[in-house]
Design an enzyme around this catalytic site. Structure first.
Site, PDB file in Angstrom:
ATOM      1  N   TYR A 132       1.749   5.338   5.690  1.00 25.96           N
ATOM      2  CA  TYR A 132       0.951   5.043   4.497  1.00 25.96           C
ATOM      3  C   TYR A 132      -0.382   5.800   4.551  1.00 25.96           C
ATOM      4  O   TYR A 132      -0.779   6.477   3.602  1.00 25.96           O
ATOM      5  CB  TYR A 132       0.715   3.528   4.434  1.00 25.96           C
ATOM      6  CG  TYR A 132      -0.113   3.054   3.260  1.00 25.96           C
ATOM      7  CD1 TYR A 132       0.297   3.273   1.947  1.00 25.96           C
ATOM      8  CD2 TYR A 132      -1.305   2.350   3.468  1.00 25.96           C
ATOM      9  CE1 TYR A 132      -0.453   2.816   0.864  1.00 25.96           C
ATOM     10  CE2 TYR A 132      -2.055   1.882   2.402  1.00 25.96           C
ATOM     11  CZ  TYR A 132      -1.631   2.119   1.109  1.00 25.96           C
ATOM     12  OH  TYR A 132      -2.377   1.663   0.039  1.00 25.96           O
ATOM     13  N   LYS A 156      -1.756   8.845   2.181  1.00 17.69           N
ATOM     14  CA  LYS A 156      -2.998   8.690   1.409  1.00 17.69           C
ATOM     15  C   LYS A 156      -4.002   9.792   1.760  1.00 17.69           C
ATOM     16  O   LYS A 156      -4.696  10.307   0.888  1.00 17.69           O
ATOM     17  CB  LYS A 156      -3.623   7.307   1.645  1.00 17.69           C
ATOM     18  CG  LYS A 156      -2.863   6.158   0.974  1.00 17.69           C
ATOM     19  CD  LYS A 156      -2.876   6.284  -0.537  1.00 17.69           C
ATOM     20  CE  LYS A 156      -2.179   5.138  -1.250  1.00 17.69           C
ATOM     21  NZ  LYS A 156      -2.045   5.373  -2.696  1.00 17.69           N
ATOM     22  N   GLY A 158       3.659   1.501 -11.911  1.00 24.29           N
ATOM     23  CA  GLY A 158       3.569   0.490 -10.856  1.00 24.29           C
ATOM     24  C   GLY A 158       2.775  -0.714 -11.333  1.00 24.29           C
ATOM     25  O   GLY A 158       2.017  -1.323 -10.594  1.00 24.29           O
TER      26      GLY A 158
END
Length: 312
Positions: free
Chosen positions: A143, A147, A9
């Protein structure tokens, strides 16, 4: 001996600057950047680059073997606002890419992992001011859920398999070198672009929405610092709270007006307001400061000056 690093990434908001910094530190040939696409960017053109799908274990394993990788920085993820539009894919990408890397470390194919968490792990029931390291976590976004689950897996792999995984909970990140990437805190990046180009900005959050923020230079510094810290200094194997400054759209607009007096801000909150309301207003990061001597450099004033200088 220099580590041999793979960044997954590398073309994202953090990956871009992290790659350049790590190449300066450890030598260009020791830092392999990778992403799902090969774009014509500095990251791709300034050193070794590989196309890799973070969901493909075999591809990652192959790169680890070919390049004799010791450390992986897993920066691939679908961010808060984008993830809400595609929850199933966000879960798949955010979780399975982490499992691939944890399993490589479990198999002793790599030595060390950096995996970023986020203030998105907190939720509406978390104390909003000076959010502690250990507290209620009931994230309300895909998200945040991914996480929080990732933090638990990191700690599990450390405790059960001895994996050296290190993590920090990033606040909102502000950078001049990459455009906004689909996060709820990205208004604080976009506002600078619009202030310089149009002298006006319509904010998708309400005027008094206070959130923890950090200048990208500090975030990169913290990332490298936690990875360089001796193993005995890392006491938390889920993820460390990290803080620098907290401000509202009103406060950042006032600071910008000192440099661009004709700048105007208007407010038109959208679905991201609900996400922002579920997050902390300020963070207590005493553990990071104590364990591995974390210190931030930029506040709202110095960051605004630096952003405007670079973007102008």
């Amino acid at each position: 001996m220099n580590p041999k690093i793979l960044i997954i990434g590398a073309c994202g908001q953090i990956g871009t600057e992290l790659t350049q910094k790590l190449r300066k530190l450890y030598g260009t040939e020791n830092v392999i950047a990778s992403d799902i696409r090969k774009l014509n960017t500095d990251v791709v053109n300034s050193g070794p680059f590989e196309v890799v799908n973070a969901l493909d274990f075999n591809q990652i394993e192959h790169l680890v073997e070919v390049h004799k990788i010791t450390d992986i920085y897993l920066m691939a993820a679908l961010l808060s606002a984008t993830a809400e539009k595609n929850p199933a894919f966000a879960w798949d990408l955010n979780m399975n890419s982490l499992f691939h890397v944890l399993n490589l470390a479990k198999a002793k194919k790599i030595k060390k992992i950096f995996w970023p968490s986020s203030i998105a792990v907190f939720g509406p029931t978390t104390p909003k001011e000076n959010t502690p390291q250990y507290t209620v976590m009931e994230p309300s976004t895909v998200y945040g859920i991914s996480k929080q689950a990732g933090e638990r897996w990191c700690e599990y792999y450390h405790n059960i398999y001895g994996v050296d995984v290190r993590s920090i909970r990033y606040p909102g990140l502000i950078s001049w070198s990459t455009p906004p990437g689909g996060g709820t805190t990205d208004y604080a990046v976009d506002i600078f672009y619009k202030a310089i180009a149009d002298k006006k900005y319509e904010c998708f959050l309400s005027s008094e929405t206070k959130m923890p923020m950090m200048y990208m230079d500090d975030a990169i510094e913290a990332t490298i610092q936690i990875m360089q810290a001796p193993v005995e200094e890392i006491k938390i194997h889920s993820s460390y709270n990290l803080a620098a400054m907290s401000f509202t759209p009103t406060e950042i607009a006032a600071e910008i007006k000192k440099h661009i007096p004709e700048f105007e801000i208007t407010y038109n909150p959208d679905f991201r307001q609900k996400i922002a309301d579920s997050w902390p207003a300020s963070i207590d990061d005493a553990s990071a400061r104590e364990d591995w001597n974390w210190k931030h450099t930029f506040d709202l004033k110095s960051m605004t000056k630096d952003m405007i200088e670079h973007l102008s």
